[in-house]
Design a protein around this motif. Sequence first.
Motif, mmCIF file in Angstrom:
data_model
loop_
_atom_site.group_PDB
_atom_site.id
_atom_site.type_symbol
_atom_site.label_atom_id
_atom_site.label_comp_id
_atom_site.label_asym_id
_atom_site.label_seq_id
_atom_site.Cartn_x
_atom_site.Cartn_y
_atom_site.Cartn_z
ATOM 1 N N ARG A 112 12.125 -3.628 -0.483
ATOM 2 C CA ARG A 112 10.877 -2.880 -0.697
ATOM 3 C C ARG A 112 10.240 -2.400 0.608
ATOM 4 O O ARG A 112 9.266 -1.650 0.585
ATOM 5 N N TYR A 113 10.770 -2.827 1.731
ATOM 6 C CA TYR A 113 10.174 -2.447 3.015
ATOM 7 C C TYR A 113 10.114 -0.939 3.197
ATOM 8 O O TYR A 113 9.190 -0.410 3.825
ATOM 9 N N LYS A 114 11.106 -0.224 2.672
ATOM 10 C CA LYS A 114 11.168 1.213 2.910
ATOM 11 C C LYS A 114 9.938 1.947 2.380
ATOM 12 O O LYS A 114 9.570 3.009 2.895
ATOM 13 N N THR A 115 9.286 1.390 1.367
ATOM 14 C CA THR A 115 8.097 2.032 0.811
ATOM 15 C C THR A 115 6.941 2.055 1.812
ATOM 16 O O THR A 115 5.945 2.745 1.586
ATOM 17 N N GLU A 116 7.066 1.312 2.912
ATOM 18 C CA GLU A 116 5.997 1.227 3.913
ATOM 19 C C GLU A 116 6.309 1.992 5.189
ATOM 20 O O GLU A 116 5.565 1.887 6.169
ATOM 21 N N PHE A 117 7.400 2.775 5.209
ATOM 22 C CA PHE A 117 7.805 3.421 6.456
ATOM 23 C C PHE A 117 6.890 4.578 6.867
ATOM 24 O O PHE A 117 6.842 4.933 8.037
ATOM 25 N N SER A 118 6.198 5.196 5.946
ATOM 26 C CA SER A 118 5.298 6.289 6.312
ATOM 27 C C SER A 118 4.027 5.738 6.968
ATOM 28 O O SER A 118 3.476 4.720 6.537
ATOM 29 N N VAL A 119 3.560 6.419 8.017
ATOM 30 C CA VAL A 119 2.318 6.020 8.681
ATOM 31 C C VAL A 119 1.176 6.973 8.348
ATOM 32 O O VAL A 119 0.149 6.982 9.031
ATOM 33 N N ALA A 120 1.331 7.752 7.290
ATOM 34 C CA ALA A 120 0.334 8.776 6.957
ATOM 35 C C ALA A 120 -1.057 8.181 6.773
ATOM 36 O O ALA A 120 -2.053 8.720 7.271
ATOM 37 N N ARG A 121 -1.152 7.058 6.063
ATOM 38 C CA ARG A 121 -2.470 6.500 5.748
ATOM 39 C C ARG A 121 -3.167 5.963 6.996
ATOM 40 O O ARG A 121 -4.354 6.228 7.223
ATOM 41 N N GLU A 122 -2.449 5.205 7.844
ATOM 42 C CA GLU A 122 -3.114 4.666 9.028
ATOM 43 C C GLU A 122 -3.391 5.752 10.062
ATOM 44 O O GLU A 122 -4.403 5.695 10.772
ATOM 45 N N ALA A 123 -2.517 6.768 10.149
ATOM 46 C CA ALA A 123 -2.773 7.867 11.078
ATOM 47 C C ALA A 123 -4.040 8.613 10.672
ATOM 48 O O ALA A 123 -4.853 8.989 11.528
ATOM 49 N N ALA A 124 -4.226 8.832 9.375
ATOM 50 C CA ALA A 124 -5.427 9.518 8.900
ATOM 51 C C ALA A 124 -6.670 8.680 9.160
ATOM 52 O O ALA A 124 -7.697 9.197 9.627
#
Length: 328
Positions: free
Chosen positions: A194-206
């Motif tokens: 399930r780790y792959k579901t967390e690879f995007s940093v869109a939320r923390e970058a915003a």
Amino acid sequence: MKQGKISETVYKRSIIKGIHFKKPEVLQGVTLPGTSSAMRISGDGNTLVTAGFSSRNIGADAESIGIISVVNEIRSRGAEPLGVIINLLYPPGYTEGELKSAIHSFDDECARQGMPILSVNGEVTDNVVRPVINLTGLGKAQEGRLLSLSDCRPGQDIVMSKHAGMEGTWLIGQMKKAALEARFSQRFIMDINRYKTEFSVAREAAAAGRHGVTAMQNVREFGVFGALWDLGTAAKTGIRVELKKINIRQETIEVCELFGLNPYQLLSEGSLLMIADDGEALVHELEKEDIPASVIGRLTPGNDRVIVNDGEERYLMPPLNDEIEKLI
């Protein structure tokens, strides 16, 4: 030159020093391997940001991971993704069906990331023995929103989101499935998958952008230690980091112990380093959005990059290879 990624020393000596032609529109040019560049777009006040990704297709979902990586790099500069250019090199014997599958994977991830494919160039050649993926992502930063590590200054806090080694742990789960199944429970392996579901940093970058961070550094190859080294180089500051402040999951620790790997030098897509005047306030903002984060250290005067563990200090060295290379 040695096999693998070109070293920072060679890169500076033979690439950066060899580039002389410049234009004033280029705001961030060639600085470090794999970092993004930025160029002012005439007329509208916006800035074009580019980010690259290169892979020898070492594991599962290389197409998807590549797209996520260039989008994360673009977002770490305060920009939004516009599109991606794909260049593919395949060895003889690679089938059209495999090509179709790869394009399908690219397209699916681009749809999830909101970044269309602009062009695809492909070639079959006996110069490679494994597929090679080269991506160039394009993004746009609004006027005054472009973030640069060169704006960082001593005394600022370093905040890291999520956990070290997530990408590498997930990839090992795909590459060494039998070895993991012989050692760990099915629940353990499901958690890694399930780790792959967390690879995007869109939320923390915003969230970091709204908070007003000075700069951000995407964590990719060579893990957290590699990202910290690059941060110090680009910011022209020293670094002092508490090792135990770096969040890391138990699954990553156990997988790395099994294969004799350093989790802090392991592929870490999904983590983001953020530079802020008040790191604790930023952590609070991220936690309100259920994004784990911690203040792991601060920027210091000078050039020393120091890792502290239980009061013992050691100097950070530039990593030569990502730990995942030991398993290939």
